[in-house]
Enzyme design. Sequence first.
Site, PDB file in Angstrom:
ATOM      1  N   LYS A   1       0.830  -1.204   0.000  1.00 44.53           N
ATOM      2  CA  LYS A   1       0.000   0.000   0.000  1.00 44.53           C
ATOM      3  C   LYS A   1       0.867   1.256   0.000  1.00 44.53           C
ATOM      4  CE  LYS A   1      -3.739  -2.323   2.462  1.00 44.53           C
ATOM      5  NZ  LYS A   1      -4.397  -2.508   3.772  1.00 44.53           N
TER       6      LYS A   1
ATOM      7  N   HIS B   1       1.791  -6.915  17.443  1.00 47.12           N
ATOM      8  CA  HIS B   1       0.675  -7.844  17.606  1.00 47.12           C
ATOM      9  C   HIS B   1       0.300  -7.877  19.078  1.00 47.12           C
ATOM     10  CE1 HIS B   1       4.291 -10.352  18.054  1.00 47.12           C
ATOM     11  NE2 HIS B   1       4.504 -10.180  16.784  1.00 47.12           N
TER      12      HIS B   1
END
Length: 128
Positions: A62, A113
Amino acid sequence: MGVAGVGTDIIRVERIGRFIARWGEKGVARLFTAAEIAYCRRYSDPVVHFAGRFAAKEAVAKAIGTGMTEGVSFSTIEIASNNARAPLAILSGAALAAAKGRGIGKIHLSITHDGDYAVAFAVCEGSA
């Protein structure tokens, strides 16, 4: 040099776990390089690390400005670690060509995470 692109991605760790359970090693090899697989397998819960690297690849694609199009794929973006264990993106093939074509010289990358999610953020530096 300035910011040439930004990208972020979030994924449920469990989604990658389901993918691995369904497709096994053949599926893992479609998304990750041998070096990434070895890195993730070093941990007691490799799925968390696979999820982080998956999100990082998406974020980098992206930030480059292509997403997973124009030949940019999971195999043309590798997520490694430098000596300080910070993540870095290694581009090849179409991903490298797309980055160079857009004047991108450096990619800054962060992966995290926590619990059910893995998140990655990429910033491309260059003249684009």
